[in-house]
Design a protein around this motif. Structure first.
Motif, PDB file in Angstrom:
ATOM      1  N   GLU A  30      55.330  68.231  38.193  1.00 24.10           N
ATOM      2  CA  GLU A  30      53.969  68.582  38.166  1.00 24.10           C
ATOM      3  C   GLU A  30      53.319  68.291  36.835  1.00 24.10           C
ATOM      4  N   LEU A  31      54.250  67.926  35.824  1.00 30.18           N
ATOM      5  CA  LEU A  31      53.847  67.759  34.577  1.00 30.18           C
ATOM      6  C   LEU A  31      53.853  66.259  34.128  1.00 30.18           C
ATOM      7  N   TYR A  32      54.245  65.328  35.057  1.00 26.41           N
ATOM      8  CA  TYR A  32      54.233  63.900  34.399  1.00 26.41           C
ATOM      9  C   TYR A  32      54.603  63.140  35.786  1.00 26.41           C
ATOM     10  N   THR A  33      53.983  61.924  35.635  1.00 29.55           N
ATOM     11  CA  THR A  33      54.355  61.135  37.040  1.00 29.55           C
ATOM     12  C   THR A  33      55.245  59.773  36.455  1.00 29.55           C
ATOM     13  N   VAL A  34      55.875  59.299  37.321  1.00 27.52           N
ATOM     14  CA  VAL A  34      57.016  58.266  37.019  1.00 27.52           C
ATOM     15  C   VAL A  34      56.462  57.185  38.004  1.00 27.52           C
ATOM     16  N   SER A  35      56.417  55.959  37.486  1.00 31.46           N
ATOM     17  CA  SER A  35      56.031  54.694  38.243  1.00 31.46           C
ATOM     18  C   SER A  35      57.115  53.627  37.816  1.00 31.46           C
ATOM     19  N   GLY A  36      57.380  52.844  38.629  1.00 27.30           N
ATOM     20  CA  GLY A  36      58.157  51.679  38.453  1.00 27.30           C
ATOM     21  C   GLY A  36      59.602  51.967  38.693  1.00 27.30           C
ATOM     22  N   ALA A  37      60.024  53.250  39.378  1.00 28.31           N
ATOM     23  CA  ALA A  37      61.247  53.855  39.469  1.00 28.31           C
ATOM     24  C   ALA A  37      61.846  53.110  40.394  1.00 28.31           C
ATOM     25  N   THR A  38      61.271  52.537  41.597  1.00 28.22           N
ATOM     26  CA  THR A  38      62.083  51.907  42.593  1.00 28.22           C
ATOM     27  C   THR A  38      61.819  50.695  42.622  1.00 28.22           C
ATOM     28  N   GLN A  39      62.950  49.713  42.684  1.00 29.09           N
ATOM     29  CA  GLN A  39      63.032  48.242  42.384  1.00 29.09           C
ATOM     30  C   GLN A  39      64.017  47.753  43.494  1.00 29.09           C
ATOM     31  N   THR A  40      63.637  46.383  43.677  1.00 27.92           N
ATOM     32  CA  THR A  40      64.988  45.637  44.614  1.00 27.92           C
ATOM     33  C   THR A  40      65.258  44.286  44.099  1.00 27.92           C
ATOM     34  N   ASP A  41      64.698  43.706  43.435  1.00 31.47           N
ATOM     35  CA  ASP A  41      64.999  42.321  42.887  1.00 31.47           C
ATOM     36  C   ASP A  41      65.627  42.500  41.342  1.00 31.47           C
ATOM     37  N   ALA A  42      66.623  41.674  41.047  1.00 29.05           N
ATOM     38  CA  ALA A  42      67.313  41.686  39.898  1.00 29.05           C
ATOM     39  C   ALA A  42      66.372  41.514  38.760  1.00 29.05           C
ATOM     40  N   GLY A  43      66.577  41.924  37.592  1.00 29.18           N
ATOM     41  CA  GLY A  43      65.816  41.783  36.522  1.00 29.18           C
ATOM     42  C   GLY A  43      65.641  42.976  35.766  1.00 29.18           C
ATOM     43  N   THR A  44      64.859  42.936  34.719  1.00 32.00           N
ATOM     44  CA  THR A  44      64.634  44.060  33.851  1.00 32.00           C
ATOM     45  C   THR A  44      63.136  44.816  34.019  1.00 32.00           C
ATOM     46  N   HIS A  45      63.188  45.836  34.683  1.00 29.26           N
ATOM     47  CA  HIS A  45      61.896  46.525  34.906  1.00 29.26           C
ATOM     48  C   HIS A  45      61.499  47.599  34.196  1.00 29.26           C
ATOM     49  N   LYS A  46      60.091  47.612  33.962  1.00 28.13           N
ATOM     50  CA  LYS A  46      59.756  48.829  33.294  1.00 28.13           C
ATOM     51  C   LYS A  46      59.442  50.115  33.952  1.00 28.13           C
ATOM     52  N   VAL A  47      59.945  51.281  33.521  1.00 28.14           N
ATOM     53  CA  VAL A  47      59.839  52.474  34.330  1.00 28.14           C
ATOM     54  C   VAL A  47      58.677  53.048  33.360  1.00 28.14           C
ATOM     55  N   THR A  48      57.703  53.525  33.686  1.00 26.61           N
ATOM     56  CA  THR A  48      56.717  54.450  32.930  1.00 26.61           C
ATOM     57  C   THR A  48      56.585  55.999  33.310  1.00 26.61           C
ATOM     58  N   VAL A  49      56.742  56.763  32.346  1.00 20.24           N
ATOM     59  CA  VAL A  49      56.460  58.163  32.595  1.00 20.24           C
ATOM     60  C   VAL A  49      55.432  58.514  31.905  1.00 20.24           C
ATOM     61  N   LYS A  50      54.430  59.056  32.582  1.00 18.77           N
ATOM     62  CA  LYS A  50      52.884  59.585  31.898  1.00 18.77           C
ATOM     63  C   LYS A  50      52.692  61.118  32.352  1.00 18.77           C
ATOM     64  N   LEU A  51      52.428  61.781  31.079  1.00 13.67           N
ATOM     65  CA  LEU A  51      51.870  63.152  31.088  1.00 13.67           C
ATOM     66  C   LEU A  51      50.902  63.133  32.152  1.00 13.67           C
ATOM     67  N   VAL A  52      50.686  64.276  32.880  1.00 13.84           N
ATOM     68  CA  VAL A  52      49.616  64.702  33.744  1.00 13.84           C
ATOM     69  C   VAL A  52      48.445  64.779  32.887  1.00 13.84           C
ATOM     70  N   ASP A  53      48.696  65.850  31.954  1.00 17.09           N
ATOM     71  CA  ASP A  53      47.449  66.236  31.153  1.00 17.09           C
ATOM     72  C   ASP A  53      48.111  66.158  29.831  1.00 17.09           C
ATOM     73  N   ALA A  54      47.665  65.051  29.063  1.00 21.94           N
ATOM     74  CA  ALA A  54      48.189  64.777  27.753  1.00 21.94           C
ATOM     75  C   ALA A  54      47.137  65.294  26.690  1.00 21.94           C
ATOM     76  N   ASN A  55      46.178  65.945  27.003  1.00 17.74           N
ATOM     77  CA  ASN A  55      45.257  66.739  26.252  1.00 17.74           C
ATOM     78  C   ASN A  55      46.005  67.857  25.862  1.00 17.74           C
ATOM     79  N   ASN A  56      46.861  68.568  26.617  1.00 18.79           N
ATOM     80  CA  ASN A  56      47.427  69.907  26.432  1.00 18.79           C
ATOM     81  C   ASN A  56      49.009  69.814  26.201  1.00 18.79           C
ATOM     82  N   TYR A  57      49.534  68.834  26.676  1.00 19.62           N
ATOM     83  CA  TYR A  57      50.941  68.787  26.687  1.00 19.62           C
ATOM     84  C   TYR A  57      51.433  67.415  25.748  1.00 19.62           C
ATOM     85  N   LYS A  58      52.575  67.924  25.306  1.00 19.91           N
ATOM     86  CA  LYS A  58      53.134  66.770  24.309  1.00 19.91           C
ATOM     87  C   LYS A  58      54.771  66.582  24.631  1.00 19.91           C
TER      88      LYS A  58
END
Length: 320
Positions: free
Chosen positions: A190-218
């Protein structure tokens, strides 16, 4: 002839309206009595307080005048009007140390009458008190709303800190291409979202974690420009290591014909044979000599081994 003449005593002037501050006792107002040389003024009960703050002339206390001159009357229970002002108190407001909670914060304050804490005995009004979000907020004012006390703070600035969120730990699991979807191991909350965390192919993939409300959370442990920035993780899926299988003749002897190129294959993750196209370091596989065949794959999910094959074509023996 004897004549009796009666000389009446006269009265001194009575006190005018006195002024006081809430909490004063009557003995503190003695200096406001008229200065008389023919007697003294005193309160009927000098320990009485002056009463609640008011400008009403009905606030009455009683005083006596004791004459020291036979020509002046002593007076008892003379009414004295007292106007009582509100007492200034110290109002202090906590302006920092608050943290975002998702609800309006409860401002903390203290009201002191000298060294006495009267916070719970008076009403305090806060104009513009609906403060919820992190950041700096300026109130209109905060003031004591009481019939006997007065005190205020004008335009105070309230600072609300961002709520800290624990940053997800980096996943140390090793991943190798298997032809299926693989998960890095971080999931949205409920505090952050995760994208790029499911992959199939070989390689280096970027997983991004983003705060849902960056104005009020750090992020915990981070400050400044990066305190609420997106966090990135490296999701590395290694190539599947496979061995190339070569098929070729047991020996080669020059015979004037072009030989068939060796066959190269590997097994994929589904245990299926994948054929490769070998390249030769010579333009023609025919003459006696040593040849080097090499294979590569354009499938980035596999790491090939045994990719080179050397074959020697023997010289022919001429029969005489």
């Amino acid at each position: 002839i004897t004549t009796k003449v009666t000389v009446n005593q006269i009265s001194v002037g009575t006190p005018s309206v006195m002024t006081a501050t809430y909490g004063d006792t009557l003995d503190m107002l003695t200096s406001q009595f008229p200065t008389e040389t023919v007697g003294t003024w005193s309160w009927v009960d000098d320990q009485l307080t002056v009463g609640d703050a008011t400008t009403d002339t009905n606030n009455i206390r009683y005083a006596n005048f004791t004459s020291t001159d036979d020509n002046y009357k002593s007076l008892d229970n003379v009414e004295v009007q007292i106007k009582v002002s509100k007492k200034n108190v110290t109002l202090t407001l906590k302006t920092s140390g608050y943290t975002y909670t998702g609800s309006n914060i409860t401002l903390e304050y203290k009201v002191l009458d000298g060294a006495t804490d009267i916070t719970n005995d008076v009403e305090v009004v806060i104009d513009g008190a609906d403060i919820k979000d992190a950041g700096s907020h300026t109130l209109d004012r905060i003031y004591v709303n009481d019939k006997n006390y007065i005190g205020e703070v004008v335009l105070p600035t309230i600072t609300v800190a961002k709520k800290e969120v624990e940053k997800p730990q980096e996943i140390t699991t090793s991943f190798t291409y298997n032809g299926k979807v693989q998960e890095y191991g971080l999931v949205s909350t409920e505090l952050y979202t995760v994208s790029g965390a499911t992959q199939t192919d070989a390689g280096t993939h970027k997983v991004t974690v983003k705060l849902v409300d960056a104005n009020n959370y750090k992020w915990q442990g981070l400050n400044g420009d990066d305190e609420s920035a997106d966090q990135t993780y490296s999701f590395e899926i290694a190539k599947k290591a496979v061995k190339v299988t070569w098929e070729y003749a047991s020996s080669y002897t020059y015979n004037g014909e072009v030989f068939t190129t060796p066959k190269a294959t590997y097994k994929n993750v589904n245990n299926e044979s994948v054929e490769l196209t070998p390249s030769c370091d010579k333009s023609e596989f025919k003459a006696a000599g040593t040849y080097k065949f090499t294979v590569v794959t354009d499938n980035s999910n596999y790491l090939l081994s045994d990719t080179e094959l050397k074959i020697t074509v023997n010289k022919a023996t001429r029969t005489v």
